[in-house]
Every structure is written in C-alpha cells, then in structure tokens.
Design an enzyme around this catalytic site. Structure first.
Site, mmCIF file in Angstrom:
data_model
loop_
_atom_site.group_PDB
_atom_site.id
_atom_site.type_symbol
_atom_site.label_atom_id
_atom_site.label_comp_id
_atom_site.label_asym_id
_atom_site.label_seq_id
_atom_site.Cartn_x
_atom_site.Cartn_y
_atom_site.Cartn_z
ATOM 1 N N LYS A 233 0.817 -1.212 0.000
ATOM 2 C CA LYS A 233 0.000 0.000 0.000
ATOM 3 C C LYS A 233 0.855 1.268 0.000
ATOM 4 O O LYS A 233 2.052 1.252 0.299
ATOM 5 C CB LYS A 233 -0.978 -0.029 1.168
ATOM 6 C CG LYS A 233 -2.138 -0.998 0.896
ATOM 7 C CD LYS A 233 -3.315 -0.816 1.817
ATOM 8 C CE LYS A 233 -4.533 -1.576 1.281
ATOM 9 N NZ LYS A 233 -5.676 -1.510 2.197
ATOM 10 N N ARG A 267 -3.944 -10.105 4.359
ATOM 11 C CA ARG A 267 -4.356 -10.062 2.950
ATOM 12 C C ARG A 267 -3.172 -9.557 2.136
ATOM 13 O O ARG A 267 -2.735 -8.421 2.315
ATOM 14 C CB ARG A 267 -5.570 -9.143 2.790
ATOM 15 C CG ARG A 267 -6.175 -9.099 1.401
ATOM 16 C CD ARG A 267 -7.432 -8.224 1.407
ATOM 17 N NE ARG A 267 -8.118 -8.232 0.123
ATOM 18 C CZ ARG A 267 -7.891 -7.356 -0.863
ATOM 19 N NH1 ARG A 267 -6.996 -6.395 -0.690
ATOM 20 N NH2 ARG A 267 -8.556 -7.433 -1.996
#
Length: 298
Positions: A233, A267
């Site tokens: 991210k 995840r």
C-alpha cells in the site's frame, strides 16, 4: 510475547468454509485476486478469467489458506460498473477456484446482490470494504450463514473522500467497527462469523495508517479476529520511498508488527514470502515447531 493462547479472541477456533483455524495459535494468509482492469498493484494482471483462476490456484500452492476475489476496485478513480457486470467478473472465477481447491474463498464486494451470487458460486465469506452500509448486505450475510469481514472506510468503494481527517484515527475506526459489528449482530449474523478490518489506506493518509499499525491492539481488543490488508500500500511506499513494485520488504515488516499486535489474517499479494515469515513468527511464539529440525546439531 509468550506462546500462550490469546483468550480475548471471540470464537478463536472457527470452521470457515472447508477449513478450520485456531486464531489463538495461527495466522491465516489471504491471497488477493482482482478481476479488475485498474487494481492498484497488478494493474489488471488478473483481469482475464483464466489468469485470475491461475493466480488463485498458484497462491494456494504457495501456501495461501484463503483467496479473496474482487470485481470492483476501492479507488474512486474508475468508471462505475453495474451489479450484473460485477457478478460476471466474480462468479465464474469463484466457481472455477471452488472446483480446484478447498481453500477459503471470499468475495470482495459491497453489494448484496453480488454477495449472494458469489456465495451461490462457492464463496464462503463476504469481504465488505463498505462496512455493511449497503441496505440488505448484513441481512444477506445472515440469511446465507456465511462469514463477513467488516471493514472501516469513510466513503466506501468508488467514492472520493478529499483530505480525510480524524481527531483520533484509532479510536474513531474502533468506534465505527464496534457500531457496525453491533449492526451485523442485530441483523442476525452470528458472532463466530464476524471478522474486522481497520482498513489501512482506505480514506486514510500515511500518518493515519502508521498510527493504526502502531496502536493495532486497540482494534484487536474489540475481540473479533482482525484482518489487515497492508500489502504494497501507499503508506508503505511513502514511508520508505519505494515505488509500487518495490514494497515487499516493507509489507513483510508491517505484517510482522501487526501479527505481534494481534492480527490473525493477512491479505497479501506475495504469498510465498508472507507464508515463510508467518511460519517463522508462529514458531518463535511457540505456536508450532520447526518443520525440519536437525536433532544431530551439537
């Protein structure tokens, strides 16, 4: 940190789909498979059906316990798609992956119609980055008896939020999750079907996501198994000044910190590297033994 079980997790031993997990002593690895042309990391690499199925089966072979299949990106920088198109993206992929593996399958969607179609195709869990705010979503999850991941975001998928701000990001995220969990329970979702996700980088800047990671115990203290979706991210890229394709080490680092602070589902994009790091964490904490110890070492 000891290897003693964390009794604070609600229903730590869970049957999810065809697999059983003990979240007192185990971390589950969720692989990301996006049937979208604009996914932020792979930029549509698994948009085509065959590529999506191949990526899912490869992830399971690499050690993933779980595959998360989505057909609509969270980003606001995309064209909207209808319910039928989203179903066409996820349902065939789920059906083919279901036929190939006993791994848990979740559908990444905020629409109840898509969730129902996905479960009918073989999904075990609804992963809702909208926090069950779409009318009917909680009721669908309850009626189908499947697991649900309740995620924090301010705007939800496809909605732009300019300069998101918080007084105290951790307490506000925790408050939102508690309220949405209460909503799910009132709608009939069983407590042992609920997982929570603080939603790193979802309508949050780098400082917000770092603070959530630093104080993740305040999220895991809510009691439900906590999922973190940190992989590659932007907060990682901005923190260590790395472009999208060079964030593996940063991702592993924040995942390790998150597990030590109570996260139990990761995840990720890079399954094999994550599996190795998680197996090592579990062994250090005393949750598992070495896979191949050499008893002849002096």
């Amino acid at each position: 940190m000891s290897g003693e079980p964390n009794s604070g997790i609600i229903s730590p031993v869970r049957r999810i789909g065809r697999r059983e997990f003990d979240f007192d002593r185990q971390v589950a690895i969720m692989a990301i498979v996006n049937r979208t042309p604009n996914s932020f990391h792979d930029q549509g690499l698994t948009y085509e059906l065959d590529q999506a199925v191949a990526a899912a089966t490869r992830a399971v072979a690499d050690g993933a316990d779980w595959v998360d299949i989505g057909g609509f990106a969270f980003s606001a920088a995309q064209a909207g798609i209808g319910v039928s198109e989203e179903i066409d993206r996820v349902a065939p992929a789920i059906a083919r992956v279901r036929a190939a593996t006993d791994a848990v399958i979740s559908v990444d969607t905020h629409r109840p119609e898509v969730a129902r179609a996905a479960v009918e195709a073989g999904a075990d869990v609804i992963n809702d980055t909208n926090g069950l705010r779409e009318p009917g979503m909680a009721e669908v999850a309850a009626a189908l008896g499947v697991g649900v991941i309740v995620t924090h975001s301010l705007g939800g998928p496809g909605r732009r939020v300019f300069r998101p701000s918080y007084g105290d990001v951790v307490s506000e995220v925790a408050g939102f999750l508690r309220e949405r969990v209460a909503y799910a329970l009132a709608a009939g979702v069983a407590p042992d079907k609920i997982i929570i996700d603080p939603g790193h980088d979802l309508n949050k800047n780098t400082f917000h996501s770092l603070e959530l990671t630093r104080r993740l115990e305040e999220i895991t203290a809510i009691g439900y198994p906590t999922l973190v979706a940190l992989s590659n991210k932007d907060f990682i890229g901005e923190t260590i000044d790395r472009p999208q394709g060079e964030r593996k080490e940063g991702t592993i680092a924040v995942n390790v910190v998150s597990v030590l602070k109570g996260a139990r589902i990761l995840r990720v994009h890079d399954v094999a590297a994550t599996v190795a790091s998680v197996r090592m964490i579990e062994a250090v904490l005393g949750w598992r033994g070495p896979v191949s110890p050499n008893h002849n070492l002096a």
